[in-house]
Design an enzyme around this catalytic site. Structure first.
Site, PDB file in Angstrom:
ATOM      1  N   THR A 397       0.814  -1.219   0.000  1.00 18.84           N
ATOM      2  CA  THR A 397       0.000   0.000   0.000  1.00 18.84           C
ATOM      3  C   THR A 397       0.851   1.274   0.000  1.00 18.84           C
ATOM      4  O   THR A 397       2.001   1.289   0.425  1.00 18.84           O
ATOM      5  CB  THR A 397      -0.990   0.002   1.181  1.00 18.84           C
ATOM      6  OG1 THR A 397      -1.676  -1.245   1.225  1.00 18.84           O
ATOM      7  CG2 THR A 397      -2.018   1.105   1.042  1.00 18.84           C
ATOM      8  N   THR A 415      -3.131   0.504  -3.532  1.00 23.31           N
ATOM      9  CA  THR A 415      -2.511  -0.721  -3.039  1.00 23.31           C
ATOM     10  C   THR A 415      -2.564  -1.862  -4.053  1.00 23.31           C
ATOM     11  O   THR A 415      -3.417  -1.869  -4.947  1.00 23.31           O
ATOM     12  CB  THR A 415      -3.224  -1.182  -1.750  1.00 23.31           C
ATOM     13  OG1 THR A 415      -2.524  -2.283  -1.173  1.00 23.31           O
ATOM     14  CG2 THR A 415      -4.661  -1.571  -2.012  1.00 23.31           C
ATOM     15  N   GLU A 417      -2.090  -4.738  -2.169  1.00 17.18           N
ATOM     16  CA  GLU A 417      -2.286  -5.549  -0.963  1.00 17.18           C
ATOM     17  C   GLU A 417      -0.957  -5.837  -0.278  1.00 17.18           C
ATOM     18  O   GLU A 417      -0.271  -4.901   0.113  1.00 17.18           O
ATOM     19  CB  GLU A 417      -3.076  -6.822  -1.262  1.00 17.18           C
ATOM     20  CG  GLU A 417      -3.366  -7.704  -0.065  1.00 17.18           C
ATOM     21  CD  GLU A 417      -3.831  -6.943   1.167  1.00 17.18           C
ATOM     22  OE1 GLU A 417      -3.593  -7.439   2.267  1.00 17.18           O
ATOM     23  OE2 GLU A 417      -4.417  -5.866   1.054  1.00 17.18           O
ATOM     24  N   GLU A 434      -5.465  -9.006  -3.419  1.00 11.30           N
ATOM     25  CA  GLU A 434      -6.493  -8.352  -2.597  1.00 11.30           C
ATOM     26  C   GLU A 434      -7.523  -9.318  -2.019  1.00 11.30           C
ATOM     27  O   GLU A 434      -8.128  -9.042  -0.983  1.00 11.30           O
ATOM     28  CB  GLU A 434      -7.205  -7.302  -3.451  1.00 11.30           C
ATOM     29  CG  GLU A 434      -7.491  -6.027  -2.729  1.00 11.30           C
ATOM     30  CD  GLU A 434      -6.230  -5.318  -2.292  1.00 11.30           C
ATOM     31  OE1 GLU A 434      -6.050  -5.182  -1.067  1.00 11.30           O
ATOM     32  OE2 GLU A 434      -5.433  -4.904  -3.134  1.00 11.30           O
ATOM     33  N   ASP A 437      -7.817 -10.319   1.592  1.00 11.14           N
ATOM     34  CA  ASP A 437      -8.434  -9.429   2.585  1.00 11.14           C
ATOM     35  C   ASP A 437      -9.802  -9.945   3.042  1.00 11.14           C
ATOM     36  O   ASP A 437     -10.367  -9.437   4.004  1.00 11.14           O
ATOM     37  CB  ASP A 437      -8.597  -8.020   2.006  1.00 11.14           C
ATOM     38  CG  ASP A 437      -7.504  -7.077   2.481  1.00 11.14           C
ATOM     39  OD1 ASP A 437      -6.714  -7.465   3.347  1.00 11.14           O
ATOM     40  OD2 ASP A 437      -7.443  -5.939   1.969  1.00 11.14           O
ATOM     41  N   SER A 461     -11.457  -3.321   3.511  1.00  9.80           N
ATOM     42  CA  SER A 461     -10.156  -2.666   3.549  1.00  9.80           C
ATOM     43  C   SER A 461     -10.020  -1.849   4.825  1.00  9.80           C
ATOM     44  O   SER A 461     -11.012  -1.544   5.504  1.00  9.80           O
ATOM     45  CB  SER A 461     -10.008  -1.748   2.332  1.00  9.80           C
ATOM     46  OG  SER A 461      -8.883  -0.918   2.446  1.00  9.80           O
ATOM     47  N   SER A 462      -8.785  -1.484   5.145  1.00 10.42           N
ATOM     48  CA  SER A 462      -8.510  -0.564   6.251  1.00 10.42           C
ATOM     49  C   SER A 462      -8.079   0.808   5.752  1.00 10.42           C
ATOM     50  O   SER A 462      -7.803   1.688   6.567  1.00 10.42           O
ATOM     51  CB  SER A 462      -7.410  -1.133   7.148  1.00 10.42           C
ATOM     52  OG  SER A 462      -7.776  -2.372   7.697  1.00 10.42           O
ATOM     53  N   GLY A 483      -1.671  -1.647   6.276  1.00  8.19           N
ATOM     54  CA  GLY A 483      -2.620  -2.686   6.653  1.00  8.19           C
ATOM     55  C   GLY A 483      -3.636  -2.177   7.658  1.00  8.19           C
ATOM     56  O   GLY A 483      -4.055  -1.022   7.620  1.00  8.19           O
TER      57      GLY A 483
END
Length: 576
Positions: A397, A415, A417, A434, A437, A461-462, A483
């Site tokens: 990211t 990103t 990931e 991805e 996730d 996602s964060s 992350g």
């Protein structure tokens, strides 16, 4: 803080192509404060901060030539995909928050990757009937979702761009053709990466002759340059209905962990405009990205819980870090239970309700840790049974922020990931992982998990790109990679800048403390042992570890723009 108005006539777009953006030693303009020693940069008219000097330079050149923030974002992202390929690129996705100076509106672009239409809740269940090990899932085509970044850049430019599309890709094309110096961070990332030798194209690029690329060596990427030339000519269509999509589908059919994406999946993809998630914090309006990102909601819960404590009078010590970790526990308890792609799961309407967050705040004991926090029941929730999922570590990211001369502003997190994504490479760029996730199981104890795999769904996602408004005008842009810890990094920057009125660089430099509703992690470095001991005395289980944020911040003040980049990485800020 108050909005600082800016203006200025646009310059000829033709100026852009005359700038030697592939130069290895990126110069700072005379009227820009350099950050060689990582001090905040000050400027009057425009500013960009990103994760690599060449990407920042590319964005600066666009802005200096009269381009908009959207124009600069295209140049920044396409350059990042070349010089920081382990973190983001055309094979990944992004969330972008945009402030339109003319209308005063905040809009958010969801370019998150999507699962195959043939995927279901058993997607990550191995042949033995158990969930796959994380790294076993990462490496190979199965971990990749349909990328969103190519369509995002085209859509953003169509909505808000002012310069010629093809010109904006020239900096990255020229740099890919002529080469760039491999940075220490990129070289270290390659040397420490697992599985880069699994597939031929990535192995030949990052491990020429079987050895990791060396710091200071010159790296060219003619395949990426050719991809960008096609992108310049035809836009994003080749990535979704044409030859690039076909090459991606073929590349993902790996001999290890093969993918199941088809051309139908690519043809069905779309970038979605979503309503921003905004909340009041001490009179400021904090706006960010809603589901499928948990970023704005989790950051909002942390801030909403902490608002009930007198943070402005506190110093940065054990007392504050205890409260921050406890607020994080509460936010991650709710995040793990409720949050996922809102096109597939219902999100509680009262997630950021002030009364609810006051109740959650009352659970914090200033003198003792609560341990593992239970999820709450936000107002309006019908209490349908759900089960929590498990957070896993991430290492990829990137983040960038831009303000143009008209006052338009962008905060974007982008990103592929994990570092180096799926390790699958085609046409000069890496493809994401991805889909790791998602929760690796669809249910627990008979109850469904909100972030389970479903056909065409976007994984949670964060990422938390953030724009802060005061009286309807932007005063602050922030965000970070990292992350799940993105949430902590972003929230801490907001506390430091809004509650403590810190200089942006000073705020970014603060030690990190994170908690995902379990162990409390303290960033290594001088003073870490004392902070850890203080938290342990309050009942925290503590680990001292590397917390590698990549915050980029622009503050918009009555005296101009102030930008900063995270010392933990190699980013820079430039403005004029």
């Amino acid at each position: 803080m108050h909005f600082f108005g800016r203006g200025g006539a646009l310059l000829s777009a033709a100026l852009l192509s005359s700038v030697p953006v592939w130069a290895q030693d990126v110069p700072q303009p005379e009227n820009t404060t350099a950050i060689a020693d990582n001090e905040s940069v000050r400027a009057q008219d425009f500013m960009v901060a990103s994760a690599h000097p060449l990407a920042t330079q590319a964005g600066y050149d666009v802005l200096a030539a009269g381009g908009s923030a959207a124009d600069a974002a295209v140049a920044v992202q396409t350059m990042l995909g070349l010089v920081e390929p382990q973190s983001s690129g055309l094979g990944g996705g992004a969330f972008l928050v945009y402030f339109d100076a003319q209308s005063g509106a905040v809009s958010t672009y969801d370019a998150r990757e999507k699962a195959p239409l043939a995927a279901d809740g058993t997607y990550w269940i191995g042949e033995n009937g158990e969930p796959m090990a994380f790294m076993d899932a990462v490496i190979g085509g199965r971990s990749a979702g349909v990328p969103g970044t190519p369509m995002l850049l085209e859509r953003l430019h169509a909505d808000h761009g002012t310069m010629d599309w093809a010109d904006l890709l020239l900096p990255a094309i020229d740099t890919a053709d002529n080469g760039f110096q491999v940075s220490q961070r990129m070289a270290d990332s390659v040397a420490n990466a697992q599985g880069l030798d699994t597939f031929v194209e990535a192995s030949e690029y990052f491990l020429p002759g079987g050895e990791p690329i060396a710091e200071g060596s010159t790296l060219t990427n003619p395949a990426y340059a050719d991809t960008l030339r096609l992108y310049a000519e035809e836009g994003s269509a080749p990535f979704y209905t044409g030859e690039i999509a076909q090459d991606i589908v073929a590349a993902l059919n790996t001999n290890i962990n093969p993918g199941i994406l088809t051309m139908e999946d690519f043809e069905a993809y779309d970038v979605v405009m979503r309503d921003p998630v905004c909340m009041d914090y001490r009179g400021y309006e904090i706006c960010g990205m809603g589901p499928p990102s948990s970023g704005a909601l989790a950051v909002g819960q942390i801030l909403g819980v902490l608002e009930h404590f007198d943070l402005p009078s506190m110093e940065d010590g054990v007392e504050f870090r205890h409260l921050f970790a406890e607020a994080s526990r509460l936010a991650f308890a709710d995040r793990g239970l409720y949050l996922g792609d809102s096109d597939f799961v219902d999100i509680p309407e009262g997630y950021l309700d002030e009364a609810y967050l006051a109740e959650r705040s009352a659970l914090i004991d200033p003198d003792a840790s609560m341990g593992i926090a239970a999820a709450g029941v936000p107002p309006g929730w019908d209490e349908a049974a759900l089960a929590s999922d498990i957070e896993r570590p991430r290492a990829g990211t990137s983040h960038f922020v831009i303000v143009d001369s008209e006052g338009n502003a962008i905060s974007a997190t982008t990103t592929i990931e994990s570092g180096f994504g799926s390790r699958v490479m085609t046409r000069g760029f890496l493809l994401n992982n991805e889909l790791t996730d998602f929760s690796f199981t669809a249910e627990a104890n008979g109850a469904p998990i909100a972030n389970r795999v479903e056909p065409g769904k976007r994984p949670r996602s964060s990422m938390a790109p953030t724009i802060v408004l005061e009286d309807g005008q932007p005063i602050l842009l922030t965000g970070s990679p990292g992350g799940a810890a993105i949430i902590h990094y972003t929230a801490l920057s907001l506390v430091a800048l809004l509650d403590w009125n810190m200089d942006p660089q000073e705020a970014i430099d603060l030690r990190h403390v994170t908690n995902l509703n379990g162990r409390t992690n303290v960033e290594e470095g001088e003073g870490a042992e004392d902070l850890a001991a203080g938290l342990e005395a309050l009942g925290h289980e503590v680990a001292i570890t590397n917390l590698n944020s990549g915050l980029h911040v622009i503050a918009i003040t009555p005296d101009g723009l102030i930008g900063a980049a995270d010392k933990r990485r190699e980013g820079t800020a430039m403005g004029e």
